[in-house]
Design a protein around this motif. Structure first.
Motif, short mmCIF file in Angstrom:
data_model
loop_
_atom_site.label_atom_id
_atom_site.label_comp_id
_atom_site.label_asym_id
_atom_site.label_seq_id
_atom_site.Cartn_x
_atom_site.Cartn_y
_atom_site.Cartn_z
N ALA A 91 -4.35 5.30 4.16
CA ALA A 91 -2.91 5.40 3.91
C ALA A 91 -2.46 6.85 3.95
O ALA A 91 -1.35 7.15 4.42
CB ALA A 91 -2.57 4.78 2.56
N TYR A 109 -5.61 8.82 -6.79
CA TYR A 109 -6.00 7.41 -6.74
C TYR A 109 -7.52 7.25 -6.61
O TYR A 109 -8.14 6.43 -7.29
CB TYR A 109 -5.30 6.72 -5.58
CG TYR A 109 -3.87 6.29 -5.85
CD1 TYR A 109 -3.18 6.73 -6.98
CD2 TYR A 109 -3.20 5.44 -4.97
CE1 TYR A 109 -1.88 6.34 -7.23
CE2 TYR A 109 -1.89 5.04 -5.20
CZ TYR A 109 -1.23 5.50 -6.34
OH TYR A 109 0.06 5.10 -6.57
N GLU A 163 -4.73 1.56 -10.55
CA GLU A 163 -5.91 1.70 -9.69
C GLU A 163 -7.18 1.69 -10.52
O GLU A 163 -8.18 1.07 -10.15
CB GLU A 163 -5.81 3.00 -8.88
CG GLU A 163 -4.69 3.02 -7.87
CD GLU A 163 -4.87 1.98 -6.78
OE1 GLU A 163 -5.95 1.95 -6.15
OE2 GLU A 163 -3.94 1.19 -6.58
N ILE A 203 -5.68 -4.18 7.24
CA ILE A 203 -4.90 -3.09 6.65
C ILE A 203 -3.78 -2.65 7.59
O ILE A 203 -2.69 -2.31 7.14
CB ILE A 203 -5.82 -1.90 6.30
CG1 ILE A 203 -6.90 -2.33 5.31
CG2 ILE A 203 -5.00 -0.75 5.72
CD1 ILE A 203 -6.35 -2.96 4.04
N ASN A 234 -0.24 -4.15 -6.74
CA ASN A 234 0.68 -3.63 -5.72
C ASN A 234 2.01 -3.12 -6.27
O ASN A 234 2.47 -2.05 -5.86
CB ASN A 234 0.90 -4.68 -4.65
CG ASN A 234 1.79 -4.18 -3.54
OD1 ASN A 234 3.00 -4.42 -3.54
ND2 ASN A 234 1.22 -3.49 -2.57
N HIS A 265 -4.17 -0.43 -4.04
CA HIS A 265 -5.26 -0.03 -3.14
C HIS A 265 -6.61 -0.53 -3.65
O HIS A 265 -7.30 -1.24 -2.95
CB HIS A 265 -5.30 1.49 -2.99
CG HIS A 265 -4.07 2.09 -2.38
ND1 HIS A 265 -4.02 3.38 -1.92
CD2 HIS A 265 -2.83 1.59 -2.17
CE1 HIS A 265 -2.83 3.66 -1.44
NE2 HIS A 265 -2.08 2.57 -1.60
N PHE A 318 0.79 -1.23 0.00
CA PHE A 318 0.00 0.00 0.00
C PHE A 318 0.82 1.28 0.00
O PHE A 318 0.27 2.37 -0.06
CB PHE A 318 -0.99 0.05 1.17
CG PHE A 318 -1.93 -1.12 1.19
CD1 PHE A 318 -2.61 -1.49 0.05
CD2 PHE A 318 -2.11 -1.86 2.34
CE1 PHE A 318 -3.47 -2.57 0.06
CE2 PHE A 318 -2.97 -2.94 2.37
CZ PHE A 318 -3.65 -3.29 1.22
N ILE A 336 -8.80 2.21 1.67
CA ILE A 336 -7.37 1.96 1.87
C ILE A 336 -6.57 3.22 1.55
O ILE A 336 -5.65 3.60 2.28
CB ILE A 336 -6.90 0.79 1.00
CG1 ILE A 336 -7.60 -0.50 1.41
CG2 ILE A 336 -5.38 0.61 1.09
CD1 ILE A 336 -7.28 -1.71 0.54
N THR A 337 -6.93 3.88 0.45
CA THR A 337 -6.19 5.06 0.03
C THR A 337 -6.30 6.19 1.05
O THR A 337 -5.30 6.82 1.42
CB THR A 337 -6.71 5.55 -1.34
OG1 THR A 337 -6.58 4.49 -2.29
CG2 THR A 337 -5.94 6.75 -1.82
#
Length: 318
Positions: A124, A138, A63, A208, A109, A115, A17, A120-121
């Motif tokens: 992160a 993203y 993505e 995550i 990845n 992601h 990630f 997740i984005t």
């Protein structure tokens, strides 16, 4: 913008990630032997230069494609699982979702950090693994990918399946025939919001965080970590579809881009309560960030961008 070359480091090989090739000027250097670089302006904290970096936009294509494939595959799985003559379609659905999520995370990845999910984005970015500017790029591409995936599915299924299964999209309710005419069946908006918040937070906390924490990610390796992420997603899909046992509710989305695609393409009742699939994950992400800020600092081991916008704002001159 020229990319500054740097030697490949071990964390780049196994850290899920993160940005595969962060700009050196935006990379937080370690205390050993090198001076820490603190951001001097809000634009540096946000990483605004990445908005104009071709490398970021090229990486974001992974993505877009990954999310498009995810939406096409998962929505197909939703339709086929319900159509399959089995007593536990949600169990079959959760197993297949776990497999496809893990495969797509592993595939994307190396290019973008893998992601294919705004949850997740955004997480992160809040914990400092990537910049907020990269996160914005993203998320935009993920939403475009979600629409493309839904369009691809619409092109290959007949109108009857589209109507019956709402193109496999995220739903709270459906209109079904009843003894005295059509009736709306599903769950309440408040119940769906709580499920979205709880399931998304568990997703972040139970999988995550393992990927974010290099102490766990390094010895386990990316394939194992991303496989765990897929397994946790599958389990949460099974839980959210089983705990209500209500027809019409598609289960926790935990991925706003996946929910947006079918809603834009199919429309209709898919917009009913659609905000839940955005607000719920956002609340969960903020709760996860609060958890990260409250735990002892010696247990927070994330390597990446490390420019915390909230700390920066707190330290601005009064």
């Amino acid at each position: 913008m020229a990319q500054i070359n740097r030697p490949a480091m071990e964390e780049d090989k196994v850290h899920a990630f993160s940005s595969p090739m962060p700009l050196m000027s935006e990379h937080w250097k370690t205390e050993e032997g090198k001076k820490s670089s603190r951001p001097s302006s809000l634009s540096e904290v946000l990483g605004l230069r990445e908005l104009f970096c071709p490398q970021v936009w090229r990486a974001s294509l992974a993505e877009l494609v990954g999310t498009a494939v995810l939406v096409f595959a998962i929505d197909t799985i939703v339709i086929s699982s319900i159509e399959t003559n089995t007593s536990s379609p949600n169990l079959l659905l959760s197993i297949l979702v776990a497999i496809i999520v893990a495969i797509l995370l592993i595939a994307t990845n190396p290019v973008s950090g893998g992601h294919i999910n705004p949850v997740i984005t955004f997480s992160a970015a809040t914990v400092g693994l990537i910049s907020f500017s990269r996160a914005a790029v993203y998320i935009f591409m993920q939403c475009v990918g979600g629409v493309l995936g839904a369009l691809a599915l619409k092109a290959v299924v007949n109108s009857s399946l589209q109507d019956t299964f709402s193109l496999g999209g995220c739903t709270l309710t459906v209109v079904a025939p009843g003894p005295q005419g059509p009736v709306t069946i599903g769950i309440e908006t408040g119940q769906a919001l709580w499920l979205e918040v709880i399931c998304t937070f568990i997703f972040l906390f139970a999988s995550i965080w393992i990927a974010f924490d290099h102490r766990q990610a390094h010895p386990m390796g990316k394939v194992m970590v991303l496989s765990i992420v897929g397994i946790v997603v599958g389990i949460l899909v099974f839980i959210s579809t089983s705990v209500t046992t209500v027809k019409g509710y598609a289960g926790a989305g935990m991925n706003p881009a996946r929910c947006l695609g079918p809603a834009l393409v199919r429309g209709g009742h898919l917009w009913t309560g659609h905000w839940v699939f955005w607000v719920g994950p956002t609340i969960a992400c903020l709760a996860f960030y609060l958890y990260v800020k409250l735990i002892p600092r010696q247990h927070f081991h994330v390597e990446g961008y490390k420019h915390d916008i909230f700390d920066y704002m707190k330290n601005l001159p009064k």
